[in-house]
Enzyme design. Structure first.
Site, PDB file in Angstrom:
ATOM      1  N   ASP A 129       0.862  -1.181   0.000  1.00 53.98           N
ATOM      2  CA  ASP A 129       0.000   0.000   0.000  1.00 53.98           C
ATOM      3  C   ASP A 129       0.900   1.232   0.000  1.00 53.98           C
ATOM      4  O   ASP A 129       1.498   1.569   1.026  1.00 53.98           O
ATOM      5  CB  ASP A 129      -0.893   0.022   1.250  1.00 53.98           C
ATOM      6  CG  ASP A 129      -1.970  -1.056   1.222  1.00 53.98           C
ATOM      7  OD1 ASP A 129      -1.785  -2.062   0.507  1.00 53.98           O
ATOM      8  OD2 ASP A 129      -2.983  -0.897   1.932  1.00 53.98           O
ATOM      9  N   LYS A 165      -6.793   3.172  -3.284  1.00 57.02           N
ATOM     10  CA  LYS A 165      -7.235   3.166  -1.894  1.00 57.02           C
ATOM     11  C   LYS A 165      -7.485   4.604  -1.463  1.00 57.02           C
ATOM     12  O   LYS A 165      -6.728   5.504  -1.838  1.00 57.02           O
ATOM     13  CB  LYS A 165      -6.141   2.500  -1.059  1.00 57.02           C
ATOM     14  CG  LYS A 165      -6.364   2.485   0.429  1.00 57.02           C
ATOM     15  CD  LYS A 165      -5.259   1.654   1.114  1.00 57.02           C
ATOM     16  CE  LYS A 165      -5.251   1.847   2.612  1.00 57.02           C
ATOM     17  NZ  LYS A 165      -4.169   1.123   3.289  1.00 57.02           N
ATOM     18  N   LYS A 172     -10.237   0.223  -2.535  1.00 52.23           N
ATOM     19  CA  LYS A 172     -10.197  -0.059  -1.101  1.00 52.23           C
ATOM     20  C   LYS A 172     -10.475   1.208  -0.312  1.00 52.23           C
ATOM     21  O   LYS A 172      -9.609   2.072  -0.192  1.00 52.23           O
ATOM     22  CB  LYS A 172      -8.819  -0.627  -0.723  1.00 52.23           C
ATOM     23  CG  LYS A 172      -8.647  -0.843   0.778  1.00 52.23           C
ATOM     24  CD  LYS A 172      -7.296  -1.463   1.113  1.00 52.23           C
ATOM     25  CE  LYS A 172      -7.057  -1.471   2.624  1.00 52.23           C
ATOM     26  NZ  LYS A 172      -5.721  -1.963   2.985  1.00 52.23           N
TER      27      LYS A 172
END
Lengths: 313, 309
Positions: free
Chosen positions: A150, A213, A249
């Site tokens: 991430d 995300k 996400k």
């Protein structure tokens, strides 16, 4: 996991700028109204039971604290593998998300469970570090066995209009990831407008992100419904144009079952039912899982359970 | 003489011209987490006086309202139980002060709702106010009476200290909507518990009036939550709720056994209905009820500490 994109084409600053400013503007009021409208869907009984199980399988169980001890990470891994030790029908969580130096512990603890380890990298959460440091951060996490990375984008560069820098950073980190999947954190709480969210989404997707995300969870507001809506539209449009599916996400601010189910409704109505899988939609959360488990127990037994009956971490 | 008559005529004409004042009627709502929401279900039920006249519509709580009330009570527990006992006493005394200022409202309510005669109503309102003062006094004294040092063989100090149980669901007496209600709620919160109160089903209006007093007397939101509606409808969900730590079944009536069975599933403490229950407001007049309504909702913590060193 979606198919990793082939090597992204080299672009010039001018071309990238033209692409991003060529995107249609977002109607802020319309997006808020659409998200609000979708949040009133009533999901009950059997549909709710399925939604809860789906949401549990999508949770990226997260601990991102300076005070993370090896013991805490192991406890979290045990919980991800078997969220409710008394009930084997509960699916396991999507992944465990930790800091890079905790990846080794998590990989060890999750061996044999099939659950991946996601690691934040690139000087999370601010992203303010030299590129070499960011790449070293990423390589270390991948070397320790992280299957998902991430990364945070350089919001400073994005907001000052240096889109090429952001783009190149993502492509470089993507290379450093190797086989690991790359989730790109846009930190929408700092992007100010939904137009920026749309541009950042398309920028990240074009640079090769497997997932986009919303947030680090360290900035508020985080995953608000209009932001998630705009990002889902971006992946939908990208799939329509290229046939490649990118995941989304939301992270931060989703604390209860109601919030999780609202997100699932958003996914179904925006990107479509194809995205209702842990391969294409994840929810980054820590306290959400307990609420999902409590609601699951409530549906199964008819009585409201208390938080005392679930683990804290 | 003639002049005076003209004046009287003028006044009468004016009175006839003035539009009739619209009546301002009160909406009786729930009291959850320090706010006054309507029932989530949007339902209400008619409340009638002793002779059958319609008084008002009260909110008809749903299962969801009950759950929200437990969540609010749980959230308020740490703050309320963490306050000093002395401060809790000050706040409960403040409840009495504010009630005193609204004597007339409570008296009128009793007269209208139950057909009580005015002198009797005055007595009951006074007793209800005094009940809050009584338990305000107990807040910093029950620990000394119920807990203490224990004689043990060995080089140790051994202390037992009572601590609040947690979230207590109180089924208020059905036939004693003010004094009975005060007598069961005050002891629960005096020791540091937070309460979810299911008001008397036929007489919920006095309870909502009391909630207005609580909202304006420094009782933190969520410490006392008040539901009006059908005991038989919301009671089972509260009794079985795993995050409820104790039940006071005073007003549970015919449901008492079923609630006790449901409570057993999650090891919830239970106080069974006593002799006062079902005997009206007068049964609660005893000015010194003692500790019998506080001690059932306490947990004893015992600490061993070595002597010397």
């Amino acid at each position: 996991m979606p198919n990793t994109a082939s090597a992204p084409e080299a672009v010039t600053d001018r071309e990238l700028r033209a692409f991003l400013y060529g995107l249609p503007g977002v109607d802020e009021v319309g997006a808020a109204a659409r998200a609000k409208d979708l949040s009133t869907r009533s999901v009950k009984t059997t549909a709710k039971a399925r939604a809860i199980d789906l949401a549990i399988s999508m949770v990226d169980l997260t601990t991102l604290e300076g005070a993370d001890t090896p013991g805490k990470v192991r406890a979290l891994c045990a919980k991800a593998a078997r969220p409710d030790p008394e009930d084997r029908t509960v699916p396991s969580a999507g992944a465990v998300c930790v800091y890079p130096d905790r990846v080794g512990i998590a990989v060890e603890a999750l061996r044999g469970t099939g659950i991946g380890v996601a690691s934040v990298a690139t000087a999370f959460p601010s992203g303010r570090a030299p590129l070499e440091a960011k790449l070293a951060d990423t390589r270390a996490a991948v070397a320790d066995g992280a299957s998902e990375i991430d990364m945070v984008i350089d919001r400073g560069a994005f907001l000052s209009g240096d889109y090429l820098k952001v783009y190149e950073e993502i492509t470089t980190v993507k290379e450093a990831c190797g086989d690991a999947h790359l989730k790109v954190i846009l930190e929408t709480g700092e992007l100010a407008t939904l137009d920026n969210v749309r541009r950042a989404s398309h920028l990240a997707i074009r640079a090769g992100a497997d997932f986009i995300k919303t947030s680090t969870g360290k900035v508020s507001p985080a995953a608000t419904p209009p932001v998630v809506l705009v990002m889902l539209e971006a992946v939908r449009d990208h799939h329509r144009d290229t046939g490649r599916r990118v995941g989304v996400k939301p992270a931060g601010g989703i604390r209860d079952t109601k919030g999780a189910i609202r997100n699932l409704v958003l996914v179904n109505e925006t990107a479509g039912p194809d995205w209702l899988t842990p391969d294409l939609f994840r929810i980054g959360a820590s306290s959400l899982l307990n609420d999902l488990l409590m609601q699951r127990t409530r549906l199964a037994t008819g009585t409201y359970p208390g938080p005392d009956h679930y683990t804290q971490d | 003489m003639a002049e005076r008559r003209t004046d009287a005529k003028k006044t009468a004409r004016k009175a006839a011209q003035a539009p009739a004042r619209l009546s301002v009627r009160k909406t009786y709502k729930l009291y959850l987490g320090g706010a006054f929401p309507r029932s989530e279900s949007g339902r209400s039920y008619p409340v009638t006086s002793a002779d059958g006249a319609h008084l008002a519509n009260a909110s008809l709580s749903s299962r969801k309202d009950a759950r929200d009330a437990v969540v609010a009570a749980r959230k308020a527990f740490a703050g309320w139980s963490g306050r000093t006992a002395y401060n809790r006493g000050q706040i409960l005394y403040r409840v009495a002060e504010v009630m005193e200022g609204r004597r007339a409202q409570f008296t009128d309510q009793l007269v209208a709702a139950r057909g009580t005669d005015r002198t009797e109503a005055e007595t009951i309102v006074s007793a209800a106010i005094d009940r809050w003062v009584y338990y305000a006094g107990w807040t910093d004294k029950f620990a000394q009476v119920i807990g203490g040092s224990n004689p043990v063989s060995g080089p140790y100090y051994n202390h037992s200290a009572p601590e609040p149980t947690g979230v207590v669901v109180v089924f208020a007496p059905q036939d004693a909507p003010l004094l009975g209600l005060s007598s069961v709620v005050a002891p629960v919160v005096a020791t540091g518990n937070t309460a979810v109160v299911v008001a008397s089903e036929p007489g919920p209006l006095a309870a909502v009036d009391l909630a207005e007093v609580l909202a304006t007397s420094d009782v933190p939101g969520g410490v006392i939550n008040l539901l009006t509606g059908r005991t038989g409808e919301i009671g089972p969900h509260l009794a079985a709720h795993a995050d409820v730590d104790a039940l006071d079944l005073s007003g549970a009536g015919e449901h008492a056994t079923a609630f006790e069975e449901a409570a057993a599933q999650t090891l919830t403490r239970v106080l069974r209905p006593g002799p006062e229950d079902g005997a009206g407001e007068r049964a609660w007049l005893d000015p010194d009820p003692g500790t019998s309504r506080m001690s059932p909702f306490l947990e004893t913590k015992t600490v061993w500490h070595p002597i010397g060193v």
